[in-house]
Design a protein around this motif. Structure first.
Motif, mmCIF file in Angstrom:
data_model
loop_
_atom_site.group_PDB
_atom_site.id
_atom_site.type_symbol
_atom_site.label_atom_id
_atom_site.label_comp_id
_atom_site.label_asym_id
_atom_site.label_seq_id
_atom_site.Cartn_x
_atom_site.Cartn_y
_atom_site.Cartn_z
ATOM 1 N N TYR A 1 0.819 -1.221 0.000
ATOM 2 C CA TYR A 1 0.000 0.000 0.000
ATOM 3 C C TYR A 1 0.845 1.261 0.000
ATOM 4 N N ILE A 2 2.117 1.111 -0.359
ATOM 5 C CA ILE A 2 3.012 2.268 -0.310
ATOM 6 C C ILE A 2 2.872 3.136 -1.562
ATOM 7 N N TYR A 3 2.255 2.572 -2.598
ATOM 8 C CA TYR A 3 2.264 3.281 -3.883
ATOM 9 C C TYR A 3 1.589 4.649 -3.892
ATOM 10 N N PRO A 4 0.507 4.875 -3.156
ATOM 11 C CA PRO A 4 -0.014 6.258 -3.149
ATOM 12 C C PRO A 4 1.029 7.260 -2.639
ATOM 13 N N ALA A 5 2.001 6.774 -1.860
ATOM 14 C CA ALA A 5 3.040 7.657 -1.325
ATOM 15 C C ALA A 5 4.266 7.721 -2.239
ATOM 16 N N PHE A 6 4.193 7.053 -3.356
ATOM 17 C CA PHE A 6 5.356 6.965 -4.248
ATOM 18 C C PHE A 6 5.836 8.352 -4.674
ATOM 19 N N ASP A 7 4.896 9.205 -5.006
ATOM 20 C CA ASP A 7 5.244 10.555 -5.438
ATOM 21 C C ASP A 7 5.998 11.294 -4.335
ATOM 22 N N GLN A 8 5.489 11.206 -3.123
ATOM 23 C CA GLN A 8 6.137 11.889 -2.003
ATOM 24 C C GLN A 8 7.543 11.328 -1.766
ATOM 25 N N ILE A 9 7.693 10.019 -1.916
ATOM 26 C CA ILE A 9 9.007 9.420 -1.673
ATOM 27 C C ILE A 9 9.980 9.768 -2.801
ATOM 28 N N VAL A 10 9.518 9.580 -4.033
ATOM 29 C CA VAL A 10 10.414 9.707 -5.187
ATOM 30 C C VAL A 10 10.704 11.170 -5.530
ATOM 31 N N ASN A 11 9.657 11.962 -5.576
ATOM 32 C CA ASN A 11 9.852 13.354 -6.013
ATOM 33 C C ASN A 11 10.164 14.309 -4.877
ATOM 34 N N GLU A 12 9.813 13.929 -3.675
ATOM 35 C CA GLU A 12 10.002 14.852 -2.555
ATOM 36 C C GLU A 12 11.120 14.387 -1.616
ATOM 37 N N ALA A 13 10.896 13.299 -0.908
ATOM 38 C CA ALA A 13 11.900 12.869 0.076
ATOM 39 C C ALA A 13 13.276 12.701 -0.562
ATOM 40 N N ALA A 14 13.300 12.038 -1.711
ATOM 41 C CA ALA A 14 14.587 11.691 -2.327
ATOM 42 C C ALA A 14 15.325 12.917 -2.850
ATOM 43 N N LYS A 15 14.610 13.993 -3.128
ATOM 44 C CA LYS A 15 15.242 15.154 -3.769
ATOM 45 C C LYS A 15 15.269 16.382 -2.877
ATOM 46 N N PHE A 16 14.837 16.220 -1.638
ATOM 47 C CA PHE A 16 14.702 17.366 -0.747
ATOM 48 C C PHE A 16 16.049 18.053 -0.526
ATOM 49 N N ARG A 17 17.071 17.269 -0.326
ATOM 50 C CA ARG A 17 18.402 17.815 -0.084
ATOM 51 C C ARG A 17 19.007 18.380 -1.379
ATOM 52 N N TYR A 18 18.955 17.569 -2.414
ATOM 53 C CA TYR A 18 19.630 17.905 -3.673
ATOM 54 C C TYR A 18 19.064 19.183 -4.281
ATOM 55 N N ARG A 19 17.738 19.282 -4.297
ATOM 56 C CA ARG A 19 17.127 20.399 -5.003
ATOM 57 C C ARG A 19 17.304 21.722 -4.274
ATOM 58 N N PHE B 1 12.181 1.355 -5.332
ATOM 59 C CA PHE B 1 12.816 2.397 -4.521
ATOM 60 C C PHE B 1 14.325 2.407 -4.711
ATOM 61 N N CYS B 2 14.860 1.260 -5.161
ATOM 62 C CA CYS B 2 16.294 1.207 -5.418
ATOM 63 C C CYS B 2 16.662 1.999 -6.668
ATOM 64 N N HIS B 3 15.674 2.415 -7.401
ATOM 65 C CA HIS B 3 15.933 3.185 -8.621
ATOM 66 C C HIS B 3 15.888 4.691 -8.340
ATOM 67 N N VAL B 4 15.880 5.033 -7.047
ATOM 68 C CA VAL B 4 15.670 6.432 -6.680
ATOM 69 C C VAL B 4 16.852 6.967 -5.883
ATOM 70 N N PRO B 5 17.759 7.696 -6.551
ATOM 71 C CA PRO B 5 18.870 8.284 -5.805
ATOM 72 C C PRO B 5 18.346 9.258 -4.750
ATOM 73 N N GLY B 6 18.887 9.174 -3.565
ATOM 74 C CA GLY B 6 18.472 10.101 -2.510
ATOM 75 C C GLY B 6 17.803 9.426 -1.336
ATOM 76 N N ILE B 7 17.358 8.178 -1.530
ATOM 77 C CA ILE B 7 16.832 7.435 -0.384
ATOM 78 C C ILE B 7 17.681 6.185 -0.181
ATOM 79 N N LYS B 8 17.633 5.682 1.024
ATOM 80 C CA LYS B 8 18.281 4.410 1.302
ATOM 81 C C LYS B 8 17.200 3.350 1.483
ATOM 82 N N VAL B 9 17.535 2.142 1.109
ATOM 83 C CA VAL B 9 16.592 1.029 1.282
ATOM 84 C C VAL B 9 17.273 -0.036 2.139
ATOM 85 N N VAL B 10 16.641 -0.360 3.256
ATOM 86 C CA VAL B 10 17.242 -1.289 4.208
ATOM 87 C C VAL B 10 16.251 -2.418 4.499
ATOM 88 N N ILE B 11 16.726 -3.641 4.533
ATOM 89 C CA ILE B 11 15.869 -4.796 4.820
ATOM 90 C C ILE B 11 16.594 -5.738 5.781
#
Lengths: 382, 493
Positions: free
Chosen positions: A143-161, A195-205
């Protein structure tokens, strides 16, 4: 080696015990002096180790959800600016990971959100951007997909942009992932590769309770946004001795779980126990397998895998997610680039099929032990 | 004289605008203005100097309307043209507050009063009901035309649904299949709404509305086959139990994610409208779903595209453990309709007759006027969220018992049909026993049927098998041949 681990953990626990004031006075995410120091210590100590547990550290047998609960408890206790929220979190969560946290830390720090994943993550990003630690729960990775935009476009790029003016490094998104035996399409998915295709976030399992506790605390305290997928099949099933205090395991550091000489196996999360069984069966047939837990998928520890493949000359990657475009493809390509002349067989991938996750056919869909064993034998006799 | 309120706009503007207006609030919201824009220029900020003249205070204007030709023309004439035409300057007239504001984002008039719209109305939206808790008609209630045949058919379906839920729930507990959830407390929403629809209406359910399929002819065997995931399951054993669907019965197969069906229902309704079908689409969802982005997207799309869609919200108080107070702070769901320009009604979700009437009327509105309608049915989730949940962890058992015993919608409707002389203890006993044996028989039969064949793992991902899947199927069959004991034997290869 064990001594250094013990020392590191005891220093770490002493710090946690002796310096509560210092901890509370350093809310700045990512630059928190104490947590930075703690992480460094544990990194140094554990980077070369196989196991977090060591001689004199008090330990308790815990299952996975209790270990995660303990990590969350420590996160709230050691940083007054940490918050936990998500759907049904207040009463303890549908997997019981947040049990008693609202009662202990109050409903302003541990709370229910409306049923809205994009809201949960967007809210968490904003909270984290104000120098807080936002620990958001998505009830199922499916059920994470509705948040995909926030993760990919926002969280992952918050620092860089922002040219590093802003960051949301205090953000950790926890989500149970993977098969559970009866989850069908929407309670079984392994979406890590998106999520591994998104520079700016880490993925841990994590693969086990002790790993989960240490990796989750590192993820929460890491100065970057982290997506932390928890193997839900193991919430109750996986039980091991877990150090009781506050400790962290290094991110982006793979762990060699089992040393071997004939073939390298790389995996993460719940799949590792299946792979381990295959290693045991293979050893009965005289094949020596080296098993690596990647732990952090991005940025991943290529060096450890490369070193192993240079030793064994063979690589097998296994995950539950569909094979096409799965993270196994990235590992395979990288290792072929780096170890081409050393490889003695094509890199093998034993993964889910390119279908939605099926209910009745789950035992067939899964990358089972015998599929892995078969691939090991094929690789070794190539 | 020239007050330019809503009536003027409604009369003079396009049919689309008229609909929007009558569909939303009875009067448009006025816009607060302190400085006169015509005097001070478009950006009439006080800091910019003396030409910003405070508009005068002449009290609230929102209720005053006039429908003269003059006012109509005035509203359409730009201010500059008005001055040139020799009409009197209106800047300081009594009607200043009533001047039509022509910003593209809202058609309204000015007000000098800075008034924030309150977060809730003074009174909560009342709940439409026809029968009281004892199944007696309320005084002055206008009951629907419902004959004995229809009423008893509705009742029988409610009993069947209740019985299926009770037995399937227990069967899951005994491990006969992997998952289940009940509709207890919401049988009336299921069956009464289904009865008010036409079989051509396309119904997008969430997962607590199997009664719609049941009403349309999905048999007890169909339900059982799906839950067991056997070869007769229309979904070929791929989804968890309760994920029903039937093309024949115009119910697209449901998924687990919340609220995703809502915008789909709007698209379906647009398709129905464009092909001039005498049908609407219906989307069911719970109170929790109203928090999802898809809910808001759906309502907005439906209003803009004027689709014949009925949104039926089961506001049953609980989204798993989350109470409605953690879900929204509005007066329930019904008020959200107006926010999108959608006609809405709140109904007692445990009153079969009220639901039947409301859905029937909503369908008429949706199809005849080609517009969406929102129905909020107040109910209570008597069962746990699902077999994976123990709701005693977050709500009191006494609360559940109260709703189960005192407020049961099935019992309420039974009392009414009994009072009509259409039902008695004998027929009750017969239907209960018949329902029970039909559920058990279906379940036993379903348990004996074979699982779907292995090839069904790979088919239907696309219309035909691409080469990667063909290859993967061969690999799987190869490994099964090598390790036959590693795989379930109840799936035919």
């Amino acid at each position: 080696m064990r001594i250094s681990i013990t020392r590191a953990l005891s220093i770490l626990q002493r710090c946690a015990r002796d310096c509560p004031q210092q901890q509370h006075s350093s809310p700045s995410v990512g630059n928190s002096t104490l947590s930075g120091a703690v992480r460094l210590l544990s990194s140094q100590a554990l980077a070369t180790s196989k196991e977090p547990e060591a001689g004199n550290v008090p330990k308790k047998s815990l299952n996975l959800f209790s270990a995660i609960n303990q990590a969350l408890h420590i996160a709230l206790e050691t940083d007054p600016r940490s918050y936990i929220f998500g759907e049904d979190v207040n009463f303890g969560g549908v997997f019981r990971c947040t049990t008693n946290l609202a009662d202990t830390f109050g409903k302003h720090r541990v709370f229910n959100t409306p049923l809205c994943e994009q809201g949960i993550v967007g809210f968490a990003i904003g909270l984290a951007a104000m120098d807080n630690r936002a620990i958001a729960e998505i009830q199922f990775a499916d059920y994470i997909y509705p948040a995909f935009d926030q993760i990919v476009n926002e969280a992952a790029k918050f620092r860089y942009r922002s040219g590093n003016q802003f960051n949301c490094g205090g953000l950790t998104i926890r989500a149970p992932y993977g098969a559970v035996g009866h989850g069908g399409h929407y309670h079984s998915q392994s979406p890590e590769s998106f999520f591994c295709h998104v520079p700016g976030i880490k993925v841990v399992i994590p693969r086990s309770p002790a790993q989960a506790k240490g990796l989750l605390l590192s993820s929460i305290r890491d100065p970057n946004p982290v997506v932390f997928f928890e193997p839900k099949w193991l919430y109750r099933q996986s039980v091991e001795d877990v150090p009781e205090g506050d400790y962290m395991l290094p991110l982006s550091k793979a762990e060699v779980m089992r040393e071997g000489t004939d073939i390298t196996l790389v995996g993460w999360g719940a799949q590792l126990s299946v792979m381990e069984q295959a290693c045991i069966d293979a050893s009965k047939e005289g094949i020596s397998c080296e098993l690596i837990d990647l732990r952090t998928l991005i940025p991943w520890d290529r060096e450890t895998v490369e070193a192993s493949v240079n030793k064994t000359g063979r690589l097998l990657v296994s995950h539950e997610a569909p094979v096409t475009g799965g993270f196994g493809a990235e590992i395979s390509a990288s290792i072929v680039e780096r170890c081409f002349l050393r490889l003695e067989a094509p890199v093998a991938r034993v993964c889910g099929y390119d279908t939605p996750f099926p209910l009745v056919f789950e035992p067939f869909y899964m990358p089972t032990k015998n599929k892995i064993l078969d691939a090991i034998k094929t690789s070794v006799s190539y | 004289m020239a007050t330019r309120g809503l009536r003027v706009l409604a009369k003079s503007s396009t049919p689309l605008l008229r609909r929007t207006l009558s569909n939303s609030i009875s009067e448009t919201r006025p816009c607060a203005r302190i400085l006169d824009a015509e005097c001070s220029g478009a950006a009439a900020l006080p800091a910019r100097g003396s030409c910003g003249v405070p508009a005068r205070s002449y009290g609230s204007a929102t209720n005053r309307t006039a429908d003269t030709e003059l006012s109509k023309n005035w509203s359409k004439t730009p201010p500059a043209a008005r001055r040139l035409s020799g009409e009197p300057e209106k800047a300081f007239s009594d009607d200043e507050d009533h001047e039509i504001l022509d910003y593209p984002g809202a058609k309204t008039n000015f007000t000098h009063e800075m008034t924030f719209i309150p977060e809730t109305a003074a009174e909560p939206v009342p709940c439409f009901r026809l029968l009281n808790d004892f199944g007696q008609p309320l005084p002055w209630a206008k009951l629907p035309q419902m004959d004995a045949e229809l009423a008893t058919k509705i009742y029988r379906n409610m009993v069947n649904l209740q019985t299926m839920d009770a037995i399937f729930y227990e069967a899951q507990r005994q491990g006969r299949f992997s998952f289940y959830l009940t509709t207890h407390g919401e049988e009336a929403i299921n069956i009464a709404s289904a009865a008010a629809l036409s079989p051509q209406d396309v119904v997008f359910t969430q997962y607590r509305e199997p009664g719609i399929l049941m009403w349309r002819g999905f048999t007890m065997q169909d339900f059982a086959d799906q839950c067991f995931g056997n070869a007769a399951d229309l979904g070929k054993g791929r989804q968890m139990p309760v994920h029903y669907g039937s093309r024949e019965l115009n119910c697209p197969t449901l998924s687990s994610p919340i609220a995703t069906q809502l915008p789909q229902a709007v698209g379906a309704a647009y398709g129905l409208k464009m092909s001039r079908k005498d049908a609407c689409s219906v989307a069911y969802f719970g109170d929790g779903a109203s928090s999802e982005g898809d809910f808001h997207a759906a309502l907005n799309f439906a209003a803009i595209l004027e689709t014949p869609t009925i949104f039926i919200c089961r506001n049953n108080g609980w989204a798993i453990s989350t109470p409605t107070n953690d879900q929204f702070r509005s007066d329930g769901i019904v008020v959200k309709g107006r926010g999108y320009g959608i006609r809405s009604i709140r109904v007692d979700g445990m009153d079969t007759l009220a639901l039947y009437c409301a859905v029937k009327e909503a369908r008429k509105i949706a199809i005849e006027e080609s517009r969406p309608v929102l129905i909020e049915a107040l109910s209570y989730r008597v069962g746990h969220h699902s077999t994976s949940d123990d709701s005693s962890k977050y709500r009191k058992k006494a609360e559940i018992e109260h709703w189960k015993l005192v407020r049961d919608p099935v019992n309420r409707f039974k009392k009414w049909i009994e009072a009509q002389g259409w039902w008695d203890a004998k027929s009750e006993k017969a239907i209960r026993s018949e329902a029970r044996s039909s559920v058990i028989a279906a379940m036993n039969k379903a348990g004996q049927k074979q699982k779907p064949e292995l090839s069904n793992l790979f088919t239907d991902v696309y219309d035909s098998l691409p080469s990667n899947l063909r290859e993967q199927e061969l690999q799987l069959r190869d490994v099964i041949a090598k390790y036959p004991r590693g795989y379930p034997t109840d799936v035919p290869l």
